[in-house]
Design a protein around this motif. Structure first.
Motif, PDB file in Angstrom:
ATOM      1  N   ALA A 262      47.572  45.252  44.043  1.00 12.31           N
ATOM      2  CA  ALA A 262      47.983  43.857  43.866  1.00 12.31           C
ATOM      3  C   ALA A 262      49.082  43.813  42.824  1.00 12.31           C
ATOM      4  CB  ALA A 262      46.790  43.020  43.410  1.00 12.31           C
ATOM      5  N   ASP A 263      50.186  43.213  43.159  1.00 11.46           N
ATOM      6  CA  ASP A 263      51.264  43.052  42.184  1.00 11.46           C
ATOM      7  C   ASP A 263      51.912  41.683  42.378  1.00 11.46           C
ATOM      8  OD1 ASP A 263      53.010  43.219  44.348  1.00 11.46           O
ATOM      9  OD2 ASP A 263      53.521  45.314  43.969  1.00 11.46           O
ATOM     10  N   LYS A 264      53.040  41.456  41.752  1.00 11.50           N
ATOM     11  CA  LYS A 264      53.639  40.123  41.796  1.00 11.50           C
ATOM     12  C   LYS A 264      53.989  39.676  43.222  1.00 11.50           C
ATOM     13  CE  LYS A 264      58.257  41.845  40.719  1.00 11.50           C
ATOM     14  NZ  LYS A 264      58.694  41.846  42.135  1.00 11.50           N
TER      15      LYS A 264
ATOM     16  N   ARG C 153      41.200  36.529  34.658  1.00 12.34           N
ATOM     17  CA  ARG C 153      42.522  36.894  34.116  1.00 12.34           C
ATOM     18  C   ARG C 153      43.524  35.810  34.468  1.00 12.34           C
ATOM     19  NH1 ARG C 153      41.511  42.596  37.017  1.00 12.34           N
ATOM     20  NH2 ARG C 153      39.587  43.045  35.897  1.00 12.34           N
ATOM     21  N   ALA C 232      47.795  38.683  34.397  1.00  8.33           N
ATOM     22  CA  ALA C 232      47.613  39.493  35.604  1.00  8.33           C
ATOM     23  C   ALA C 232      48.875  39.293  36.441  1.00  8.33           C
ATOM     24  CB  ALA C 232      46.375  39.075  36.376  1.00  8.33           C
ATOM     25  N   TYR C 234      49.650  39.811  39.326  1.00  9.29           N
ATOM     26  CA  TYR C 234      49.452  39.339  40.703  1.00  9.29           C
ATOM     27  C   TYR C 234      48.887  37.927  40.757  1.00  9.29           C
ATOM     28  CZ  TYR C 234      44.990  41.192  39.224  1.00  9.29           C
ATOM     29  OH  TYR C 234      43.859  41.449  38.494  1.00  9.29           O
ATOM     30  N   ASP C 237      43.272  35.602  38.485  1.00  6.48           N
ATOM     31  CA  ASP C 237      42.257  36.484  39.062  1.00  6.48           C
ATOM     32  C   ASP C 237      40.880  36.000  38.596  1.00  6.48           C
ATOM     33  OD1 ASP C 237      40.817  38.556  40.106  1.00  6.48           O
ATOM     34  OD2 ASP C 237      41.881  40.145  39.053  1.00  6.48           O
ATOM     35  N   ARG C 239      37.141  36.501  39.736  1.00  6.05           N
ATOM     36  CA  ARG C 239      36.133  37.107  40.600  1.00  6.05           C
ATOM     37  C   ARG C 239      34.823  37.277  39.843  1.00  6.05           C
ATOM     38  NH1 ARG C 239      38.665  42.536  41.780  1.00  6.05           N
ATOM     39  NH2 ARG C 239      39.926  41.996  39.960  1.00  6.05           N
ATOM     40  N   ASN C 253      38.856  36.293  45.236  1.00  5.51           N
ATOM     41  CA  ASN C 253      39.883  35.281  44.985  1.00  5.51           C
ATOM     42  C   ASN C 253      40.220  34.487  46.238  1.00  5.51           C
ATOM     43  OD1 ASN C 253      40.592  35.639  42.196  1.00  5.51           O
ATOM     44  ND2 ASN C 253      41.422  37.633  42.770  1.00  5.51           N
ATOM     45  N   PRO C 272      46.756  35.529  44.930  1.00  6.30           N
ATOM     46  CA  PRO C 272      45.772  34.464  44.702  1.00  6.30           C
ATOM     47  C   PRO C 272      46.488  33.143  44.398  1.00  6.30           C
ATOM     48  CG  PRO C 272      45.253  36.394  43.349  1.00  6.30           C
ATOM     49  CD  PRO C 272      46.599  36.642  43.969  1.00  6.30           C
TER      50      PRO C 272
ATOM     51  N   PHE D 243      43.633  48.342  36.153  1.00  8.20           N
ATOM     52  CA  PHE D 243      44.468  47.160  35.931  1.00  8.20           C
ATOM     53  C   PHE D 243      45.519  47.461  34.872  1.00  8.20           C
ATOM     54  CE2 PHE D 243      45.323  43.487  33.237  1.00  8.20           C
ATOM     55  CZ  PHE D 243      45.587  42.468  34.132  1.00  8.20           C
TER      56      PHE D 243
END
Lengths: 334, 334, 334, 334
Positions: A262-264, C153, C232, C234, C237, C239, C253, C272, D243
């Motif tokens: 998971a990234d941007k 996060r 984070a 991405y 987050d 969960r 998510n 997400p 992470f």
């Protein structure tokens, strides 16, 4: 305890896979492997530890050989089947039996007459995912089947040369999906309707098609559809859905790894296993050992010559429908 | 700043949804709501805070009303459209315009003549998932489209009574999928082929079908398929796949919760959102506010009367194909 | 039928959300909204259709107002709670009650003395996913709890200024997770151990931490852990996993869309929902309407002032543990 | 070309797996297999085609044997390592080296003195999923690591007898997770903090624990956590999350099949692969062939004796922390 002696015709890619998968079967001895290009296969010879030979008669005439694997080019299959049957040898043959129904029926009759066991190489039935879906269906988990869908797409379009000798999309590629449709439903396909175009490789225009939707009607009125492409940019796509009165079951692709990044830019998951050799590694192993087991324990093979014939006849009907623009009936074995 | 005055015909389930979704739009005043059963709708009246009326002419003749929402039974749509258009009011109308192409064309001509804005209620285009897939396609992320699949299945088979007055599966249910196919591809469907049976409710045998596969051929040769059932045991199933030269995009179902329970029997995930009211909550909101925005800012509506007509004509062709057993052409608007 | 009159202190982002979510509640009238910066909130005023005022006493002294929402800066909460309680008004207050346990206990005593209803704004309990997991746990689907994990996060590290006035990571951010841990287990946390560092924004070194693992021990010996980061890449987050003797439940998510793009680089899924306003849209709506319902139907609120106090006390213990490098006990309410 | 001669100590479950995985390696000859219970292993003997022997000296004293696999009970490992090293044989040894740091260091010194290659059997590093995650981390896809989580849970609690001789949870089970933490981060763990209880099998109370959370602090300040249970009702649970500043990577479980069944009760997916023999089939194959390759090509092994020692020392510190209730330092190799 007596072991089963096996002879292998053809030590190309698929012949080698079957051979390596039989090596660790304690009931099997690979007695002979013949291939006209034996001298080019030294690496394989070293690995398998068996001296390759070039003359097929060494197998046909070896009375100690109980069963043969036919892994040679398609146009040799029928002759090898007929001759092996006449010699009383059980037969595992790579698909298809042939590109012509007449020829295939010649093999069919020889096998029936000799009463030998015969298994056609439709490895996908042995894939743990498809097998699991079949089990769910057989246990009644999805109820009465109503709609079936097979997504089957190769990662890369074949060359023009390959296409020319392939027997065409339906006989070469969709034949696996026709078998899958029969396998999952346990029914015959009685009618097909084909839509197809050329989208992946324009060179094959007028020779074959590479993008197709084939509708299926089954004996009991269940309807289904196959979606084919010769080129899926994301890799080998092998999915199935079988929908029924109590629910649905969906076979998803096996991926290169069950890992998420998971990234941007979102969540990223690896592609499906590249192609059939990767996706169906386990299936090839299960398939050939199931054949060995059928012979060893003198039981029926799980995939028969009737299965081989019927998948081909659906392929023939699919081509007819494409040519006529109308639905086509599938011919049954009398 | 001037607000937009809206009148609503019909305060049934869908009329109420649209009304509640407009309540918080700062540019909108809901001026009148008419419904012949106003006296049975006291709860809604209390919630919306507007006195319901029963005479539609109160809307037609109210010169302050800029736009109308037609949420009445299908057989009244065309008359309401024609009369609203003649009064110069912009129109949002629930699908379908009518069950007959002639009637729908009468509405079409009235709208065109009056030059009013018109939007048909195909809410799914506003679903965030389908909208996201459309964006991926438009950005070229899947390349040139080659295969399109729409899975669309209702959770429960309708009653015989409903079926009788529904216009049939294709006009009542698949029409949404025909619109989706046009929306995603940006192309007209030129030919269809239908396979269909009765599997969900045997009572409707001879009256309608409830399980269908409809093949689509698009202008540029792209092919597609819709898989319909009136009864998916696991709930409202609304998926799409659009496959092209660079990859594929798959719209998955929204589930009741993104929660997994793992126990000795496996991993368990909740069912899809039960039906269209749950799955398309956000889409209904976006849809009606987009119409309000189009009128407020004097721009074209995002879904036009041509879209309404063409989806219906594909439905008509699908029925023709079912009856004839052969592919059928779709008639274009001249 | 009598409606409930509500007054709102603070029309900033969260106050506006609560107000819009109450607009369509048929049992509620928003009677007054006060905000010192009312003149800067014209857009909101237009949308909500209520004239904003600036003097909080207009609410305190309005005897028709049954309940208040406190959506003002944290340092005003206690005074507003005490004064509202003294006036006999039911209270919904954004978290935290205060940054000091003494102050919070002053609010606690005022609420208890007045006997008014009180709800703290921990919206996540109303998220459909967490609520679904809670239901699974309460139904015994995971058996006796043994291990609990909360991943929480934020998408972007806050500014130095924000951090300085935030009360610190545990009081500002982890407090939600402490509440989640209490909510899911239905137990008090009796001891915590904290590991934490600065990884996201080096400016805050010596002032606060932004990356933390906080271990929790519950009354019955169940153990748990919270993993926090202020950034984070991405996205937001959120969960949870609750593992027990019969299995485990995992809250995943919610993503921006349930759509997969597959291409040569793999499968790609949207991030997400960006942040709490997007992820918890539905939760905010459910939360405030649940408070309205508790007051309207004269029942206990679902989240009490004890819940508010205890989450804060865990935050205090987490900070103690960080400072001492050893586990710290959580102080109970006598 | 010269082949590598291998001797195997121990033909129990894991010894058999390694043997079968070497059978098809063209560079390897399994020269001898010794096991004190050879007479009970006739099935395996038949399958592998090698006569089992009982005297370990047959291997130690066979000068043609280049490398040994030590698959005997843990308490024999050090003696076998020392003796093999003295005989100049390269060593693959199942984990752990021993249950005591002093003993393990004796093996360490013997290996270092002899200069033989040594590989410890931490198969998980060879799992395609963990290897894929490691690759993502090494390529910088998740940026600088900040938080690491290892979920590791067995499907069934072991018997009291097993527990008594196991060396305890941390040395027996978590040792794999300590290695995973070191593998993924490429860093040493410098401090641990342990929370642990007995939840799965009350018989072991006072002897060992079976439910644990172990916090890790790495050299550069990265923090991490391991969540262990001896009994996950849904099967063998082996997940990881790493992470970092650019995102996160999550290793998910491999499931028995990638097939979804959807019915009225939701979506259902098969359990994870049952236990380590199923989940790590491929990893075991890759592991032993990688060792064979290291010896054959005279390169360093991928997992060294230092790796073995350090994982054990983290286990020792985890026990210390559990006993003291405080964080404990991990002792480095001088």
């Amino acid at each position: 305890m007596k072991k089963l002696n096996v002879g292998i015709f053809g030590a190309g890619r698929i012949g080698q896979i079957h051979a390596m998968n039989l090596v660790t079967n304690p009931n099997i001895v690979i007695k002979r492997i013949v291939d006209p290009f034996a001298d080019k296969l030294k690496d394989f010879e070293k690995q398998i530890g068996i001296k390759l030979e070039t003359d097929p008669d060494l197998i046909f005439n070896d009375d100690e050989i109980d069963a043969v694997l036919i892994c040679t080019p398609t146009d040799t299959h029928v002759d090898y089947i007929v001759k092996s049957a006449e010699k009383g040898k059980h037969i595992f043959c790579e698909k298809p039996v042939s590109l012509s129904d007449e020829e295939s029926m010649r093999a069919y009759k020889a096998v029936k007459k000799a009463g030998v066991k015969f298994q056609i190489g439709v490895n996908r039935r042995y894939d743990r995912n498809f097998a699991y879906a079949k089990k769910l269906i057989d246990e009644g988990k999805v109820g009465d089947l109503e709609l079936v869908r097979v997504d089957s797409r190769d990662p890369e379009a074949p060359s023009l040369d390959y296409v020319k000798s392939s027997g065409g999309l339906f006989m070469d590629m969709t034949i696996h999906d026709f078998d899958m449709a029969r396998f999952l439903t346990g029914q015959e396909v009685v009618e097909v309707y084909t839509q197809a175009t050329v989208r992946c490789n324009k060179e094959i225009e007028g020779i074959d098609v590479d993008t197709a939707i084939i509708n299926l009607k089954f004996e009991d009125g269940t309807i289904g559809v196959i979606l084919n492409s010769r080129r899926a940019a994301y890799g080998y796509d092998q999915r199935v859905e079988a929908f029924g009165s109590k629910g649905t079951t969906m076979v998803e692709n096996d991926l290169e790894a069950n890992v998420i990044l998971a990234d941007k830019d979102g969540y990223h998951i690896p592609n499906p296993e590249f192609f059939f050799l990767q996706r169906y590694t386990g299936a090839y192993n299960a398939e050939i050992n199931d054949f060995a087991d059928a012979v060893f324990n003198d039981r029926e093979t799980s995939v028969t010559i009737e299965d081989a014939i019927m998948a081909q006849r659906i392929a023939i009907a699919a081509k007819e429908s494409l040519d006529s623009g109308k639905p086509a009936k599938v011919r049954m074995i009398d």
